[in-house]
Design a protein around this motif. Structure first.
Motif, PDB file in Angstrom:
ATOM      1  N   LEU A  87     -38.073 -34.904 -34.111  1.00  0.00           N
ATOM      2  CA  LEU A  87     -36.914 -35.913 -34.397  1.00  0.00           C
ATOM      3  C   LEU A  87     -36.165 -36.228 -33.155  1.00  0.00           C
ATOM      4  CD1 LEU A  87     -35.695 -33.960 -37.574  1.00  0.00           C
ATOM      5  CD2 LEU A  87     -37.460 -35.907 -37.562  1.00  0.00           C
ATOM      6  N   PHE A  88     -36.700 -36.005 -32.151  1.00  0.00           N
ATOM      7  CA  PHE A  88     -35.774 -36.254 -30.905  1.00  0.00           C
ATOM      8  C   PHE A  88     -35.093 -37.642 -30.676  1.00  0.00           C
ATOM      9  CE2 PHE A  88     -35.452 -36.909 -26.088  1.00  0.00           C
ATOM     10  CZ  PHE A  88     -34.604 -36.190 -25.869  1.00  0.00           C
ATOM     11  N   PRO A  89     -35.822 -38.918 -31.005  1.00  0.00           N
ATOM     12  CA  PRO A  89     -34.874 -40.101 -30.961  1.00  0.00           C
ATOM     13  C   PRO A  89     -33.973 -40.377 -31.827  1.00  0.00           C
ATOM     14  CG  PRO A  89     -37.428 -40.549 -30.836  1.00  0.00           C
ATOM     15  CD  PRO A  89     -37.327 -39.120 -31.018  1.00  0.00           C
ATOM     16  N   MET A 145     -32.254 -42.498 -22.557  1.00  0.00           N
ATOM     17  CA  MET A 145     -32.997 -43.676 -22.525  1.00  0.00           C
ATOM     18  C   MET A 145     -33.352 -43.971 -24.147  1.00  0.00           C
ATOM     19  SD  MET A 145     -32.927 -44.242 -19.503  1.00  0.00           S
ATOM     20  CE  MET A 145     -33.974 -45.966 -19.631  1.00  0.00           C
ATOM     21  N   TYR A 146     -33.754 -42.967 -24.987  1.00  0.00           N
ATOM     22  CA  TYR A 146     -33.753 -43.303 -26.308  1.00  0.00           C
ATOM     23  C   TYR A 146     -32.487 -43.668 -27.153  1.00  0.00           C
ATOM     24  CZ  TYR A 146     -38.741 -42.045 -26.386  1.00  0.00           C
ATOM     25  OH  TYR A 146     -40.086 -41.920 -26.245  1.00  0.00           O
ATOM     26  N   ALA A 147     -31.639 -43.064 -26.909  1.00  0.00           N
ATOM     27  CA  ALA A 147     -30.257 -43.501 -27.277  1.00  0.00           C
ATOM     28  C   ALA A 147     -29.937 -44.672 -26.877  1.00  0.00           C
ATOM     29  CB  ALA A 147     -29.209 -42.221 -26.946  1.00  0.00           C
ATOM     30  N   VAL A 183     -40.001 -45.030 -34.191  1.00  0.00           N
ATOM     31  CA  VAL A 183     -41.302 -45.667 -34.418  1.00  0.00           C
ATOM     32  C   VAL A 183     -42.061 -45.684 -33.034  1.00  0.00           C
ATOM     33  CG1 VAL A 183     -42.696 -47.855 -35.015  1.00  0.00           C
ATOM     34  CG2 VAL A 183     -40.704 -46.969 -36.306  1.00  0.00           C
ATOM     35  N   TYR A 184     -41.451 -46.141 -32.014  1.00  0.00           N
ATOM     36  CA  TYR A 184     -41.963 -46.437 -30.632  1.00  0.00           C
ATOM     37  C   TYR A 184     -42.546 -44.795 -30.209  1.00  0.00           C
ATOM     38  CZ  TYR A 184     -42.001 -46.820 -25.548  1.00  0.00           C
ATOM     39  OH  TYR A 184     -42.187 -46.641 -24.219  1.00  0.00           O
ATOM     40  N   TYR A 185     -41.676 -43.941 -30.692  1.00  0.00           N
ATOM     41  CA  TYR A 185     -41.964 -42.421 -30.224  1.00  0.00           C
ATOM     42  C   TYR A 185     -43.387 -42.159 -30.747  1.00  0.00           C
ATOM     43  CZ  TYR A 185     -40.793 -37.623 -29.480  1.00  0.00           C
ATOM     44  OH  TYR A 185     -40.417 -36.139 -29.057  1.00  0.00           O
ATOM     45  N   PHE A 191     -49.462 -41.522 -31.267  1.00  0.00           N
ATOM     46  CA  PHE A 191     -50.560 -41.647 -31.898  1.00  0.00           C
ATOM     47  C   PHE A 191     -51.656 -42.298 -31.107  1.00  0.00           C
ATOM     48  CE2 PHE A 191     -52.936 -44.997 -34.272  1.00  0.00           C
ATOM     49  CZ  PHE A 191     -53.958 -44.213 -35.199  1.00  0.00           C
ATOM     50  N   ILE A 192     -51.137 -43.356 -30.227  1.00  0.00           N
ATOM     51  CA  ILE A 192     -52.047 -44.140 -29.423  1.00  0.00           C
ATOM     52  C   ILE A 192     -52.792 -43.511 -28.363  1.00  0.00           C
ATOM     53  CG2 ILE A 192     -52.322 -46.087 -27.519  1.00  0.00           C
ATOM     54  CD1 ILE A 192     -50.119 -47.418 -29.395  1.00  0.00           C
ATOM     55  N   THR A 193     -51.886 -42.611 -27.750  1.00  0.00           N
ATOM     56  CA  THR A 193     -52.446 -41.576 -26.573  1.00  0.00           C
ATOM     57  C   THR A 193     -53.324 -40.452 -27.172  1.00  0.00           C
ATOM     58  OG1 THR A 193     -50.415 -39.999 -26.716  1.00  0.00           O
ATOM     59  CG2 THR A 193     -50.209 -41.914 -25.237  1.00  0.00           C
TER      60      THR A 193
END
Length: 259
Positions: free
Chosen positions: A61-63, A172-174, A196-198, A203-205
């Motif tokens: 849940l970091f972001p 940076m996320y904040a 979602v970016y996170y 997922f992509i990596t």
């Protein structure tokens, strides 16, 4: 004028409610995590306890956690039409960027403490309490993780440097979340995009077999084997680039709006 407004924002943010949120993030969340894991894992060294304390809630849940530090209070000002009133007193550029500065400082400090407080507890307090039992390795290799290269500098420098790294990423996320809310004026969408970016980055990596560049593993690399330190900077640089683009876009938009 910007420096004065930053001071005003700092004074405004230190409410009992906000302090309770910060205390929950720094103290309560790690305490709950400790109670959940203390009897359910084998620990070969004190560092293993620290790694485990940062392996569930925070990485997932970091972001979202970073948004709760300060940025979450901004939508109420949009909703209550406070911003048009502010515009009469000070330039919107000064007002918005003072909030971005305060958000960056507070999110950095809270992200740092979210990691550093469990580090101090795991490495220096828990050994005296003796709550967690350490087991002999019996010849089993210990899975070393990224950033443990810094242990060559000493245990405390490792803890400080790693916590600083988490602090930078949290900032940076904040910042991304607050910028998006300022630009889109849709709080739910703005605060959702960093998360979602996170997730999408993870997922992509993983799909393409580049887990070492995952946003999660480059901040909390406790579920992947040790990687070269340079790998953690790849997603961080991309994140910085996105934030810088958003800053320039917001600045340009405010100038046009002012004109």
């Amino acid at each position: 004028m910007l420096g004065h407004q930053v001071k005003v924002e700092f004074i405004r943010v230190f409410t009992w409610r906000q302090c309770m949120v910060w205390a929950a993030l720094v103290l309560v969340l790690p305490a709950i995590q400790f109670m959940l894991i203390k009897d359910h894992y084998l620990y070969y060294r004190q560092l293993d306890l620290f790694l485990r304390l940062n392996s569930n809630f925070v990485p997932l849940l970091f972001p979202i956690i970073m948004v709760l530090v300060y940025a979450i209070s901004f939508p109420s000002e949009q909703k209550n039409h406070f911003i048009p009133y502010v515009r009469i007193r000070i330039p919107l550029t000064t007002y918005f960027f003072s909030k971005l500065i305060v958000n960056a400082i507070l999110s950095f400090l809270l992200a740092f403490l979210i990691v550093f407080v469990p580090f101090v507890f795991s490495m220096y307090i828990e050994p005296y309490l003796g709550i967690v039992r350490l087991y002999p390795t019996d010849g089993n290799p210990i899975p070393y993780t990224t950033f443990e290269q810094l242990l060559a500098l000493g245990t405390l420098p490792y803890g400080i440097l790693y916590s600083l790294w988490v602090g930078l990423n949290g900032m940076m996320y904040a910042t991304m979340g607050l910028l998006l809310v300022m630009i889109l004026e849709k709080p739910f969408v703005g605060f959702s995009i960093p998360f979602v970016y996170y997730l999408l980055g993870n997922f992509i990596t993983q799909v393409f077999g580049y887990d070492q560049f995952s946003p999660t593993y480059t901040i909390f690399p406790f579920s992947i084997q040790q990687q070269p330190l340079w790998t953690v900077f790849v997603p961080f640089i991309v994140l910085c680039f996105v934030v810088i683009l958003l800053i320039f876009y917001l600045k340009e938009r405010l100038h046009k709006h002012h004109d």
